[in-house]
Design an enzyme around this catalytic site. Structure first.
Site, PDB file in Angstrom:
ATOM      1  CD  GLU A 104      -2.547   1.818   0.703  1.00 53.50           C
ATOM      2  OE1 GLU A 104      -3.527   1.108   0.396  1.00 53.50           O
ATOM      3  OE2 GLU A 104      -2.344   2.969   0.251  1.00 53.50           O
ATOM      4  CG  ASP A 153      -8.400  -3.572  -2.374  1.00 54.83           C
ATOM      5  OD1 ASP A 153      -9.285  -2.825  -2.818  1.00 54.83           O
ATOM      6  OD2 ASP A 153      -8.374  -3.990  -1.200  1.00 54.83           O
TER       7      ASP A 153
END
Lengths: 274, 274
Positions: A104, A153
């Site tokens: 991330e 995602d």
């Protein structure tokens, strides 16, 4: 009364009544954490709803489970984006999984989710999980042939995630997969983000041999109609493999029937990508 | 800028930017005809979006075609509600159809649709169509064993349509069907109108032997997740009958794949009604 509106296009939006709002600014984006009456806590990045306590199960289940079920033995999983932790939580429901990497770019998203969205982020501290606060593009340069399943995602293809909807990036994803590996990416709303949707699916088709797109109902995403695209070179993703593993997952949306009819698209959606 | 917001619950809504708005008042309800940037013309009754030029095809195709395909030879069709004419237009795509009765309580809805929504209402003057401006409840008292398919194209169960979501009404519908007849009703949003949804489906199950619920993505309806419930005493609605007739329909949403996977519900939706 306080209302928050996400303008999903410049001409339409979703509006929700808010109890309380907190704002955080990271180096990449504005992070809002809203406590809403209808959807519970809601995470908003640069004005776009990412996840809510009430409907997050749909997105996270539908991103993670189809590919993990189709893979014969998923052990090493990579999630790019997904700092809220919901996808990681679903991945860990598969008993074969030994290692989950979460890449991330924005550590602040992870921090806010850990503090305010515990039911979504609660598996981020699991011993099988390793978190990398890095750019997904650079991260993949160092990984070759390692993962069984990669899940993209990502937030919308504007802002930090823009370069991650392009062919060159999908090629790096493919290189990072082991033989028999599977990719699933969220690929936007076919109804309100038609060009993003088409472009993402068509770029994935340039890179992988077997590509299938499926939809899920996500009330807080544009048009409530969301797409995911699964891809593999070696696995026949259109076979209903390993169905016996579905029952053990403890899901609320994904089930045998959804799995069997996964790729049954409305006609106009099929036509956009063929 | 002018914005119209439908509050789908008291805590969330859909907002759209409006070019122009016209208001009509009938004896039953407030009728708004909005010209919107995102969805084209939009018909709104008592604040609730009924249909828009851009996404109406989804609702009308999915209400009409599944039952008409499952019926071996649909000739006489009744639509209750549906004064905009979209359902009638879809029904008339089936070559076997000889007679379509439209029973709409509010003649003003028909008038506004004929004037401002020509692509939706354009088949209302077809010679096979007969329009009754009447209360559906009273209308059915006079019809026994007449129709092959009855479609309940009703507004929400508040206001004029309230009594038409009850068991006594479904019993009248059943009495108005011929042997082998099929009902399909719109049954609200399982996500944002959960109690209406459950109640409608469970009441239909009290009256009919074979009952199946299916969903469609409708961007301008609550949560974008809409339900329909099909019912019959004599026809096995779970068989994929008469598929060869689908291709001729010239549809944009409904197709073979949607037909085959019609009743594949997400787990939480199935659980609400079993």
């Amino acid at each position: 009364m306080i209302w928050f509106t996400e303008y999903q296009t410049k001409n339409t939006g979703l509006t929700v009544r808010v109890k309380e709002a907190k704002r955080f600014n990271s180096q990449y984006q504005e992070i809002l954490l809203l406590d809403t009456y209808e959807y519970g806590k809601m995470l908003v990045l640069d004005g776009a709803v990412q996840t809510t306590e009430r409907d997050e199960f749909i997105y996270h289940e539908m991103l993670a489970h189809p590919a993990l079920i189709k893979h014969p033995n998923p052990e090493r999983i990579l999630v790019i984006g997904g700092g809220d932790g919901g996808t990681v939580r679903e991945v860990l429901k598969h008993q074969s999984v030994k290692e989950v990497h979460l890449c991330e770019i924005d550590g602040e998203v992870i921090k806010v989710s850990k503090e305010y969205l515990p039911t979504i982020s609660n598996m981020l501290d699991n011993e099988k999980v390793k978190i990398f606060v890095e750019d997904g593009n650079k991260f993949l340069d160092e990984r070759k042939g390692y993962y069984d399943v990669i899940l993209l995602d990502l937030s919308d293809p504007v802002g930090p995630a823009e370069a991650l909807f392009r062919r060159a990036f999908y090629q790096k994803v493919k290189n990072a997969l082991k033989e028999g590996g599977i990719l699933t990416a969220q690929t936007e709303s076919p109804f309100l983000q038609t060009e993003y949707f088409k472009s993402a699916v068509l770029e994935i088709k340039e890179v992988f041999k077997n590509v299938g797109t499926y939809l899920a109902f996500i009330p807080t995403y544009p048009a409530g109609m969301w797409s995911f695209t699964m891809a593999s070179d070696d696995i026949d993703i259109f076979e209903n493999s390993n169905m016996e593993r579905i029952d053990k997952l403890n899901t609320k949306y994904f089930c045998d029937k959804i799995y069997i009819s996964l790729f049954s698209l409305p006609k106009f959606v099929s036509e956009l990508i063929t």
